[in-house]
Design a protein around this motif. Structure first.
Motif, PDB file in Angstrom:
ATOM      1  N   THR A  25       0.787  -1.261  -0.115  1.00 46.08           N
ATOM      2  CA  THR A  25      -0.418   0.120   0.082  1.00 46.08           C
ATOM      3  C   THR A  25       0.961   1.054  -0.137  1.00 46.08           C
ATOM      4  O   THR A  25       0.893   2.332  -0.928  1.00 46.08           O
ATOM      5  CB  THR A  25      -0.556   0.354   1.786  1.00 46.08           C
ATOM      6  OG1 THR A  25      -1.833  -1.172   1.284  1.00 46.08           O
ATOM      7  CG2 THR A  25      -1.635   1.326   1.281  1.00 46.08           C
ATOM      8  N   PHE A  26       1.611   1.872   0.318  1.00 46.95           N
ATOM      9  CA  PHE A  26       3.119   2.286   1.057  1.00 46.95           C
ATOM     10  C   PHE A  26       3.038   2.481  -0.961  1.00 46.95           C
ATOM     11  O   PHE A  26       3.966   3.536  -1.103  1.00 46.95           O
ATOM     12  CB  PHE A  26       3.635   2.259   2.178  1.00 46.95           C
ATOM     13  CG  PHE A  26       3.548   2.415   3.695  1.00 46.95           C
ATOM     14  CD1 PHE A  26       2.482   2.355   4.208  1.00 46.95           C
ATOM     15  CD2 PHE A  26       4.255   2.144   4.292  1.00 46.95           C
ATOM     16  CE1 PHE A  26       2.053   2.456   5.236  1.00 46.95           C
ATOM     17  CE2 PHE A  26       4.113   1.820   5.772  1.00 46.95           C
ATOM     18  CZ  PHE A  26       3.007   1.973   6.055  1.00 46.95           C
ATOM     19  N   VAL A  59      -6.854   3.279   2.242  1.00 45.75           N
ATOM     20  CA  VAL A  59      -5.901   3.849   0.990  1.00 45.75           C
ATOM     21  C   VAL A  59      -6.983   4.881   1.220  1.00 45.75           C
ATOM     22  O   VAL A  59      -8.250   4.934   1.614  1.00 45.75           O
ATOM     23  CB  VAL A  59      -5.962   2.464  -0.422  1.00 45.75           C
ATOM     24  CG1 VAL A  59      -5.351   1.482  -0.416  1.00 45.75           C
ATOM     25  CG2 VAL A  59      -7.000   2.436  -0.248  1.00 45.75           C
ATOM     26  N   PRO A  60      -6.782   6.361   0.956  1.00 47.97           N
ATOM     27  CA  PRO A  60      -7.539   7.177   0.448  1.00 47.97           C
ATOM     28  C   PRO A  60      -8.725   6.958  -0.701  1.00 47.97           C
ATOM     29  O   PRO A  60      -9.017   6.281  -0.922  1.00 47.97           O
ATOM     30  CB  PRO A  60      -6.808   8.101  -0.215  1.00 47.97           C
ATOM     31  CG  PRO A  60      -5.231   7.710  -0.298  1.00 47.97           C
ATOM     32  CD  PRO A  60      -5.309   6.025  -0.085  1.00 47.97           C
ATOM     33  N   THR A  61      -9.826   7.922   0.376  1.00 44.96           N
ATOM     34  CA  THR A  61     -11.317   7.248  -0.273  1.00 44.96           C
ATOM     35  C   THR A  61     -11.377   8.562  -0.990  1.00 44.96           C
ATOM     36  O   THR A  61     -10.224   9.428  -1.099  1.00 44.96           O
ATOM     37  CB  THR A  61     -11.968   7.333   0.651  1.00 44.96           C
ATOM     38  OG1 THR A  61     -11.699   8.766   1.099  1.00 44.96           O
ATOM     39  CG2 THR A  61     -11.950   6.645   1.719  1.00 44.96           C
ATOM     40  N   ALA A  62     -12.461   8.509  -1.900  1.00 48.49           N
ATOM     41  CA  ALA A  62     -13.645   9.572  -2.616  1.00 48.49           C
ATOM     42  C   ALA A  62     -13.038  10.855  -2.117  1.00 48.49           C
ATOM     43  O   ALA A  62     -13.420  12.204  -2.303  1.00 48.49           O
ATOM     44  CB  ALA A  62     -14.294   8.904  -3.700  1.00 48.49           C
ATOM     45  N   TRP A  63     -13.756  10.845  -0.559  1.00 45.58           N
ATOM     46  CA  TRP A  63     -14.314  11.762   0.217  1.00 45.58           C
ATOM     47  C   TRP A  63     -12.817  12.638   1.066  1.00 45.58           C
ATOM     48  O   TRP A  63     -12.742  13.773   1.061  1.00 45.58           O
ATOM     49  CB  TRP A  63     -14.698  11.581   1.013  1.00 45.58           C
ATOM     50  CG  TRP A  63     -16.070  10.954   0.799  1.00 45.58           C
ATOM     51  CD1 TRP A  63     -16.606  11.677   1.102  1.00 45.58           C
ATOM     52  CD2 TRP A  63     -16.439   9.713   0.798  1.00 45.58           C
ATOM     53  NE1 TRP A  63     -18.068  11.190   0.312  1.00 45.58           N
ATOM     54  CE2 TRP A  63     -17.897   9.531   0.137  1.00 45.58           C
ATOM     55  CE3 TRP A  63     -15.850   8.275   1.440  1.00 45.58           C
ATOM     56  CZ2 TRP A  63     -18.196   8.160  -0.205  1.00 45.58           C
ATOM     57  CZ3 TRP A  63     -16.848   6.787   0.789  1.00 45.58           C
ATOM     58  CH2 TRP A  63     -17.546   7.626  -0.070  1.00 45.58           C
ATOM     59  N   ILE A 134       5.491   8.361   7.955  1.00 42.63           N
ATOM     60  CA  ILE A 134       5.863   9.312   6.738  1.00 42.63           C
ATOM     61  C   ILE A 134       6.348   8.530   5.193  1.00 42.63           C
ATOM     62  O   ILE A 134       7.669   7.866   5.628  1.00 42.63           O
ATOM     63  CB  ILE A 134       6.169  10.569   6.909  1.00 42.63           C
ATOM     64  CG1 ILE A 134       5.520  11.560   7.682  1.00 42.63           C
ATOM     65  CG2 ILE A 134       5.899  11.445   5.772  1.00 42.63           C
ATOM     66  CD1 ILE A 134       6.181  13.125   8.553  1.00 42.63           C
ATOM     67  N   ILE A 135       5.571   8.421   4.097  1.00 47.98           N
ATOM     68  CA  ILE A 135       6.036   7.954   3.591  1.00 47.98           C
ATOM     69  C   ILE A 135       6.548   9.101   2.606  1.00 47.98           C
ATOM     70  O   ILE A 135       5.869   9.610   2.133  1.00 47.98           O
ATOM     71  CB  ILE A 135       4.708   7.030   2.572  1.00 47.98           C
ATOM     72  CG1 ILE A 135       3.876   5.829   3.453  1.00 47.98           C
ATOM     73  CG2 ILE A 135       5.886   5.886   1.676  1.00 47.98           C
ATOM     74  CD1 ILE A 135       4.552   5.361   4.040  1.00 47.98           C
ATOM     75  N   GLY A 136       8.402   8.622   1.936  1.00 46.97           N
ATOM     76  CA  GLY A 136       8.658   8.886   0.954  1.00 46.97           C
ATOM     77  C   GLY A 136       8.966   8.404  -0.135  1.00 46.97           C
ATOM     78  O   GLY A 136       8.930   7.601  -0.536  1.00 46.97           O
ATOM     79  N   ARG A 137      10.313   9.183  -1.164  1.00 46.85           N
ATOM     80  CA  ARG A 137      10.136   8.561  -2.004  1.00 46.85           C
ATOM     81  C   ARG A 137      11.229   7.567  -2.615  1.00 46.85           C
ATOM     82  O   ARG A 137      11.175   6.772  -2.630  1.00 46.85           O
ATOM     83  CB  ARG A 137      10.875   9.758  -3.636  1.00 46.85           C
ATOM     84  CG  ARG A 137       9.390  10.058  -3.710  1.00 46.85           C
ATOM     85  CD  ARG A 137      10.033  11.266  -5.125  1.00 46.85           C
ATOM     86  NE  ARG A 137      10.887  12.464  -4.417  1.00 46.85           N
ATOM     87  CZ  ARG A 137      11.085  13.616  -4.574  1.00 46.85           C
ATOM     88  NH1 ARG A 137       9.502  13.685  -4.827  1.00 46.85           N
ATOM     89  NH2 ARG A 137      11.647  14.388  -4.277  1.00 46.85           N
TER      90      ARG A 137
END
Length: 158
Positions: A25-26, A59-63, A134-137
């Motif tokens: 997911t990340f 995961v991110p939602t539409a809202w 926090i997920i970075g590159r």
């Protein structure tokens, strides 16, 4: 990007493990291009003494509100998943914290991140600290934040 699954505080008194599903997911939400918006969600898992096992990241939602340098998680959707996992696991899988991305190689928390984390920790009914990731590159930042503010930072364990 391949993130490591096992993490520990500097003194090794607290261990943190991310499931393969969580790491996937990340990886799927890294802000690789200049057009990518921040993403985020909840961290769900189990507590084993001083140690944490993160089994799922929502995961991110539409809202949710997603911008290049800002992610605002809306409760709808994420909380339903957390409640469902809590119920199905008979209370062993619970809300442990939050994750979001930053458009930088090696992420560091902003002052807004810190104030949000402290607020989230203060709102916990079980009085436990909040795991903030926090997920970075190229790497990720993980900290266990108590209601008093700065907490224990985790480092990857090979």
């Amino acid at each position: 990007m391949q993130f490591l699954g096992s993490w520990a505080t500097g003194d090794k008194s607290r261990l943190l493990h991310f499931s393969t599903q969580t790491l996937e997911t990340f990886s799927q939400h890294i802000q690789a291009s200049d057009a990518d918006c921040e993403a985020g969600g909840l961290l769900l898992g189990s507590v084993h003494g001083a140690h944490l096992l993160i089994e799922q990241a929502t995961v991110p939602t539409a809202w949710d509100k997603r911008f290049r340098y800002l992610f605002e998680r809306m409760p709808f959707g994420h909380e339903a998943i957390a409640l469902s996992r809590w119920t199905a696991s008979q209370g062993t899988v619970r809300y442990l914290g939050e994750w979001h991305t930053h458009p930088e190689d090696h992420p560091q928390p902003s002052s807004l991140d810190r104030s949000e984390w402290t607020l989230l920790a203060a709102q916990r009914r079980d009085k436990r600290p909040v795991l903030a990731v926090i997920i970075g590159r190229r790497s990720l930042y993980a900290e266990l934040v108590p209601r008093s503010g700065e907490g224990s930072i985790f480092f990857p364990v090979e």
